[in-house]
Write an enzyme that holds these catalytic residues in place. Structure first.
Site, PDB file in Angstrom:
ATOM      1  NE  ARG A 199     -38.088 -16.793   1.930  1.00  0.00           N
ATOM      2  CZ  ARG A 199     -36.990 -17.616   2.508  1.00  0.00           C
ATOM      3  NH1 ARG A 199     -36.283 -16.782   2.196  1.00  0.00           N
ATOM      4  NH2 ARG A 199     -37.462 -17.978   3.839  1.00  0.00           N
ATOM      5  CE  LYS A 234     -17.766 -12.508 -16.546  1.00  0.00           C
ATOM      6  NZ  LYS A 234     -16.378 -13.390 -15.971  1.00  0.00           N
ATOM      7  CE  LYS A 254     -14.611  -8.594 -21.803  1.00  0.00           C
ATOM      8  NZ  LYS A 254     -15.565  -9.186 -21.206  1.00  0.00           N
ATOM      9  CD  GLU A 308     -11.061  -8.666 -23.741  1.00  0.00           C
ATOM     10  OE1 GLU A 308     -11.938  -8.290 -22.704  1.00  0.00           O
ATOM     11  OE2 GLU A 308     -11.147  -9.265 -24.283  1.00  0.00           O
ATOM     12  CG  ASP A 366      -9.315 -10.421 -20.780  1.00  0.00           C
ATOM     13  OD1 ASP A 366     -10.112 -10.272 -19.696  1.00  0.00           O
ATOM     14  OD2 ASP A 366      -9.306 -11.227 -21.854  1.00  0.00           O
TER      15      ASP A 366
END
Length: 288
Positions: A105, A140, A172, A205, A227
């Site tokens: 698995r 992410k 950011k 950013e 962005d």
């Protein structure tokens, strides 16, 4: 183990990942295999590909088998990055039957997810044809599975962005807003790096052409992120920057828009969907 393609892929990191994952799955024992299979039984199995895509995890699988039972022998028939189709056989494994079942698995979970990421990365790369833009991943990722997910991006032909919060500074929108301005955020960052004796690349950013100009005025950076800008605005931003810093387009970029974004002249395009929204490639470990 062959030479691995990224600094985060150390033997120590791989061993820690595999042991943690096995502890989660096996606990105090694979009681299904222990109950049903004689201790001295030896068998073999092969990895059957049940979909079309790009194979990933072939360098990881033998490490998992070896951790479960060093007497297991895996024979690779394909390599990471291979284009596969339904019915292909990626490898065979033979040895103690209980050990094959215990490892099954984790090998499948890793390879299916990694192959899905590699497949989608390779697909998006085809949409960049004719441009110089490079495809980046993001942070992410699935907690405790980032190592495999970023590795899969490389196998699919993408480029890793920073691995974590520790190896690059990205200022950011929230950093800028909390600091008060782009200039203030950059100045504070340089003071911090000097105080700590650190040398880290800095990316800022920007959300508008005005912020791009502020970043250019401040300087002291290594890359400018653009962005959530539409292609027309990206083209203006690239012209304004005029090669003084590498550029990265980010924010909501899809396979429908990535080609237009690439043709604006940006150097990098980051796509979170590479790791957070892919479909795993169907694989199965079958006795034969």
């Amino acid at each position: 183990m062959q030479n691995l393609p990224a600094p985060y892929l150390t033997p120590e990191a791989l061993t820690t990942f595999i042991r943690t994952a096995l502890a989660e799955d096996v606990g105090d024992g694979d009681h299904s295999a222990l109950a049903a299979i004689p201790a001295d039984a030896r068998n073999r199995a092969h990895l059957l590909v049940k979909g079309d895509g790009v194979l990933a995890g072939m360098e990881l699988a033998p490490l998992i088998f070896a951790e479960v039972d060093p007497s297991l022998t895996m024979t690779p028939l394909l390599a990471d990055g291979a284009r596969v189709k339904h019915g292909d056989i990626a490898f065979t494994v033979e040895g103690p039957a209980r050990s094959i079942l215990t490892a099954e698995r984790l090998v499948l979970n890793c390879m299916q997810r990694m192959s899905g990421i590699a497949t989608y990365t390779a697909h998006l790369n085809t949409l960049l044809a004719g441009t110089s833009a490079k495809l980046l991943d993001t942070r992410k990722t699935t907690p405790n599975f980032r190592l495999c997910e970023k590795w899969a991006v490389l196998i699919g032909g993408g480029v890793n962005h920073r691995y974590g919060l520790f190896d690059m500074i990205i200022l950011k929108d929230n950093h800028v807003d909390y600091a008060g301005s782009i200039g203030a955020a950059i100045a504070a960052t340089h003071a911090y790096l000097q105080e700590k004796g650190l040398k880290l690349p800095i990316e800022i950013e920007t959300r508008s052409l005005a912020e791009v100009q502020q970043a250019l005025d401040a300087g002291g950076i290594d890359r400018i992120m653009l962005d959530n800008m539409p292609p027309e605005q990206l083209r203006e931003a690239v012209a304004l920057i005029a090669g003084r810093f590498p550029t990265e387009a980010s924010g909501g970029i899809t396979e429908q828009t990535i080609g237009d974004v690439a043709r604006t002249g940006v150097d990098y395009i980051s796509v979170g969907a590479l790791t957070h929204s892919v479909k795993s490639l169907d694989l199965s470990l079958k006795a034969f």
